[in-house]
Design a protein around this motif. Sequence first.
Motif, PDB file in Angstrom:
ATOM      1  N   ASN A  31      11.248  -9.794 -56.837  1.00  0.00           N
ATOM      2  CA  ASN A  31      11.783  -9.055 -55.695  1.00  0.00           C
ATOM      3  C   ASN A  31      12.361 -10.006 -54.660  1.00  0.00           C
ATOM      4  O   ASN A  31      11.914 -11.152 -54.518  1.00  0.00           O
ATOM      5  CB  ASN A  31      10.679  -8.227 -55.027  1.00  0.00           C
TER       6      ASN A  31
ATOM      7  N   HIS B 153      10.272  -2.858 -58.746  1.00  0.00           N
ATOM      8  CA  HIS B 153      11.643  -2.522 -59.101  1.00  0.00           C
ATOM      9  C   HIS B 153      11.723  -1.936 -60.508  1.00  0.00           C
ATOM     10  O   HIS B 153      10.819  -2.093 -61.328  1.00  0.00           O
ATOM     11  CB  HIS B 153      12.517  -3.774 -59.032  1.00  0.00           C
TER      12      HIS B 153
ATOM     13  N   LYS C 181      18.691  -1.360 -54.944  1.00  0.00           N
ATOM     14  CA  LYS C 181      17.698  -0.973 -55.938  1.00  0.00           C
ATOM     15  C   LYS C 181      16.601  -0.078 -55.373  1.00  0.00           C
ATOM     16  O   LYS C 181      16.012   0.715 -56.112  1.00  0.00           O
ATOM     17  CB  LYS C 181      17.051  -2.229 -56.544  1.00  0.00           C
TER      18      LYS C 181
END
Length: 298
Positions: free
Chosen positions: A107, A115, A177
């Motif tokens: 991340n 994610h 995202k």
Amino acid sequence: MLNKRLIPVVLAVLCLAPLSASALVGGAGVADNSVTSPWAGVGSLSVGGGLFTGTLIAPGYVLTAAHVVAGAAAGSVSFQLNAGSSYTVAASDIYINPSYTGNTAGNVAGDPTNHNDLAIIRLSGAVGSNIPFYNLYSGNLQGADLNFVSYAGSTTAKTTGENIADVLYTNAAGTNKTYIFDFDGPNQSTNVMGGGTLGANREASLVNGDSGSAAFVSVNGQWQLAGINTFEATFAGRSTTPGTYGTGGGGVVLAGYSPWINSVITAPVPEPESANLLLLGLAVLGGAVHRRKSARVS
């Protein structure tokens, strides 16, 4: 845009364990179960006895959070729709996003989320022709009004609410995202980021069981699926009890995952008869190879 590196997120919790039959906090409450409901294509997802949320994105395909179904056998998963009448369709296959790891490795700085937390379920049978499926939202989610729909902990109670996508997190390539939002009270005292509350009967947040719930955006009067809710969040110096004012949550921005999603829902599915003939052919071939080997040995 707010500087995401300055947001003091101290905890992100996956919204996994269902605790109540109506999990979304705040919002408009329980929605109508009818064919005319705009949320008729959102259903209750049973996974090994736990109840979460799934959303139809194509005929026979349901989108949810990866951590809800990761490790589950397809036989333990089913999708129940409640559009006027209720019926259940079993899952036949589960597709976990290949980049999902179940942790926060990789991340960007400050992003507390897991994610790539997406999964697609292929159903073993058809849903009614009057049940809608939803196109993916491809626009910018920054500051967008998100409309949540959740079946957490229930097969019949479909709860709804709204919040604002206050901050977007990107990957190394600059693709959005993850979105995150705060849960504002009636005044600015509990506001952490963004422009403040949407007010009573609108502003909502996530608690246990809301994993996989849908986040929609309205585009020219049509609802498009923009995100899948996956986590709760608390912030430094604020309440640490999820679902209280001053906490928050978030999920996965779907626009960046459209290539993977389309690759799954457009992949050809072998007809059962063709698959059986293929297996029979392989079995015959295997037998022939075995006989040739036996002949050489003798």
